[in-house]
Design a protein around this motif. Structure first.
Motif: not given
Length: 786
Positions: A559-582
């Motif tokens: 199997r191969y898969n590509r997934g994404n997650t989003n910055p959580f509220f706390d990340n955004l509060r601290d100015g971190i806007f990166v979106s993890p990709r796996v």
């Protein structure tokens, strides 16, 4: 703002036509092979035989749950290969790590669902991991856990670990259970379960538990208290079914935090009178407090939740080969935390005064006023308060078309969630470094006043914030049986995420304007000004897998898969806007015979856009970048003779950071091992059943587990040594109705560390703060089934 009517109207939409369609529903085939293990998590439809699944999944039935004897919900996850679950924080506050996914703590890459639907869409927020929102009790039929694989398509699209709690349901006969248990440290718990028919085509289940006690790390007051009640009603239609469920949880437990221990290389010894397995800094003197800003606190509030969760599953055949599936969940409540958090390592009062540039002038107990010698070992620890009011409405609608060898599913997912946060971190006490630490007041030799009623510092970080998030997703999955032996599944998902928030700003002030009163200098206060955050992004995920059955007993998949997650509220509060990709590549071999069951998985995962955050020196410090991990997971059971089995699981993991930076990009941590995750960990559980009489049975079992060495921090400075742990149990089924059991956790009273002090980075001295596993304990239980 979410509306309660969202879910209620959804349920009503499907309940109304029930009377028109109700007929005698077909019953499951009781003659189905016992070893046909059907799993539903990670699939588009009604489930798949585990042997045919082209992804890594673990299924834990109720008997396996009993033998695991978990101390908390997260503690059950220790049986899942590829997962490192640290439950040393107590009933709540676990840290869960998956397959080398870099994370600083909590459960960032873990999605929890009930009946296939997430009950709180963000996998984690600061001071909230989702095992805090659900408990293991007798209402759970089984727990299924998918690692990687198809997790990127379903639910909230989180590509790490998806854990689904499948509830028991009522049958044709009335059945029930009452169970009572007590621990050797005095905690009490009662469980109950009742199920049965509720009409010709309708059944019900209701059950729950209530518990109370001080916990194994007793602070000298009731720190563990509360319960959960769960119920469901299922109605079978002529062409489908509807299940409506509800759960109320009101439970809290002590938030267990690092304590002083002595490190001698890879050996860990007791510091003072603080037993590594049962000791705790919190005690009667620190339980009730009035913080410097006037807030009243009670450490007995601990960490827990007070919430209601409603949900529905609706399945209906809308035409020849067309199936409609609807899943929904509504959750609302509080998830609060109060704890005593170490702010320094233990040292003498003389050394602490020297760090302030002076000597001890006077040192006295706050309660009683007696003088204390400067040689007294002291520690600083703060009362932290985090209040969260959370709400979530999630629904998932899918249409499946089954045409012989091909099954095609399209679906839409929507989630609306919020968190209103009020934090007050800091409020640091000066304590004696001992079990149930006592409050101290210190005046320096130069006349400066270091404490006020035991406080050396007020708040250093406050949060007053309101966050809202929404996720929209569309997915399509095709499952094609190419030949009787070869099966292909592939799918894609588009997800759009939007988050907004309003946050009050902090100012640093000297409360009384006197620089010689050290205890209120540099106090953080909310200043009445606000800032807004906003984030919006869409991303595609996809996966494809092939499964080939060499025989009915042997299969393999890739199997191969590509997934994404989003910055959580706390990340955004601290100015971190990166979106993890796996990006994940995996393959596995599956063997299932009368003698052995074996599931072996090889995986390689690449991560980009990751961030870990630790609150250090009064502010969040972020590390951002990527990582790669390669590993092997083994899981199975050997059954050499009747009534004897050996279950096993294990993981080898090589996970390292790549292009991973901290200190604002100044320090490159590439090549370091991913924090908190061992290269080796394994579990072996032999079990032997001794039948007697007509229905009696004695079961003996033990679990031998090993956790390898790890690093507590991203810089790989704080090492955590390996440890070996033994658990055991015996149960006696007197007959079909009456049973007794004794389980032992950490039978040899082993000292093993799960984390260092995330707020004191660096190598530390011989005396360090760390969070050990819980010490030896026993639980006795008696159950009656009817």
């Amino acid at each position: 703002m979410l509306k309660r009517t969202y879910l209620l109207s959804s349920i009503a939409l499907f309940v109304l036509p029930m009377t028109a369609h109700a007929q005698e529903a077909p019953q499951p085939d009781d003659a189905a092979a016992a070893n046909d293990e059907i799993v539903v998590t990670g699939t588009a439809g009604g489930g798949i035989n585990r042997q045919d699944a082209a992804f890594a999944i673990t299924s834990i039935n109720s008997d396996a749950i009993d033998r695991a004897a978990p101390n908390s919900t997260a503690d059950l996850f220790k049986v899942i290969p590829g997962v490192s679950a640290e439950s040393s924080g107590g009933q709540n506050g676990a840290n869960i790590f998956v397959r080398g996914y870099p994370s600083g703590g909590d459960a960032e890459f873990v999605t929890l669902t009930v009946q296939g639907v997430p009950f709180f869409s963000p996998p984690t927020l600061s001071f909230l991991e989702n095992t805090q929102l659900i408990r293991i009790d007798e209402t759970i039929e089984r727990v299924e856990a998918v690692r990687g694989g198809t997790g990127a398509l379903f639910g909230n699209g989180q590509p790490g670990l998806t854990v689904n709690f499948v509830q028991k349901e009522g049958g044709r006969d009335f059945e029930g259970l009452v169970k009572a248990s007590i621990t050797d440290y005095g905690d009490l718990r009662g469980d109950m379960l009742l199920s049965g028919p509720f009409g010709e085509n309708t059944s019900f289940m209701v059950g729950g538990y209530y518990s109370s006690g001080e916990g194994i790390r007793s602070p000298g007051f009731t720190a563990e208290k509360g319960g959960q009640i769960t119920g469901n009603i299922r109605h079978d239609l002529n062409k489908g079914s509807i299940l409506v469920f509800a759960r109320y949880l009101k439970d809290r437990g002590q938030w267990l935090l690092p304590i002083p221990v002595i490190r001698d290389g890879d050996k860990v010894r007791q510091f003072g009178n603080i037993d590594p397995g049962t000791g705790v800094l919190a005690g009667p003197e620190t339980r009730l407090a009035v913080l410097p800003d006037g807030t009243r606190t009670d450490l007995a509030d601990g960490r827990g939740a007070d919430l209601i969760n409603l949900g529905t599953n609706f399945d209906y055949e809308i035409g020849d080969g067309f199936q409609l599936r609807y899943r929904a969940s509504y959750l609302k409540g509080d998830a609060d935390t109060t704890g005593l958090v170490p702010a320094s390592t233990a040292t003498t009062a003389d050394a602490y005064a020297a760090s302030l540039g002076s000597t001890v002038g006077s040192l006295t107990y706050v309660n009683g006023g007696q003088a204390v010698a400067g040689s007294q070992q002291v520690i600083r620890a703060g009362t932290w308060i985090v209040r969260k009011q959370i709400e979530d409405f999630t629904n998932d609608l899918a249409v499946e078309w089954d045409s012989g060898n091909n099954k095609f599913t399209v679906g839409a997912y929507y989630s609306d969630f919020s968190s209103n946060d009020q934090w007050n971190l800091g409020n640091v006490h000066l304590l004696t470094a001992e079990n149930h630490g006592r409050l101290l007041d210190l005046t320096l030799g130069n006349g400066q006043v270091a404490t006020n009623n035991g406080y050396t510092q007020g708040s250093f970080f406050n949060v007053n914030a309101a966050y809202d998030g929404r996720e929209y997703a569309f997915y399509a999955v095709d499952e094609f049986q190419i030949t009787p032996e070869l099966r292909l599944d592939a799918g894609l998902r588009y997800q759009n995420y939007k988050a907004t928030g309003t946050i009050e700003n902090n100012s640093s002030v000297d409360i009384d304007g006197d620089p010689d009163t050290l205890y209120d200098n540099g106090t953080a206060v909310l200043n009445g000004t606000f800032r807004n955050i906003a984030y919006k992004k869409g991303a595609w995920s996809w996966t494809a897998g092939l499964n080939y059955d060499f025989s009915s007993s042997v299969g393999a998949y890739v199997r191969y898969n590509r997934g994404n997650t989003n910055p959580f509220f706390d990340n955004l509060r601290d100015g971190i806007f990166v979106s993890p990709r796996v990006d994940n590549f995996e393959g596995g071999v599956k063997v299932r015979t009368d003698l052995v069951s074996l599931y072996a998985t090889l995986f390689h995962t690449k991560f980009k856009g990751l961030s870990t955050t630790v609150i250090t020196d009064g502010a969040p410090i972020a590390s951002v970048g990527g990582a790669r991990s390669t590993g092997v997971e083994l899981e199975g059971q050997i059954r050499p003779v009747d009534n004897f089995s050996i279950a096993f699981s294990g993981t080898w993991l090589n996970a390292k950071y790549r292009d991973f930076f901290t200190d604002g990009g100044a320090t490159d941590l590439s090549g370091n091992r991913v924090q908190r995750q061992p290269k080796w960990q394994w579990r072996v559980t032999p079990a032997y059943d001794i039948p007697f009489g007509d229905d009696g049975k004695v079961s003996l079992y033990s679990t031998f587990s090993y956790v390898g060495d790890r690093f507590s921090d991203t810089a790989n400075v704080q090492s955590l040594p390996n440890y070996f742990k033994i658990d055991a149990g015996i149960s006696v089924d007197v007959n079909r109705a009456l049973s007794f059991a004794v389980t032992a956790d950490n039978l040899t009273d082993k000292v093993g560390l799960t984390e260092g002090d995330p707020r004191q980075l660096g190598g530390g001295s011989e005396v360090v703060n760390a969070r050990p596993i819980l010490g030896r304990s026993f639980r006795f239980s008696a159950a009656y089934k009817f």
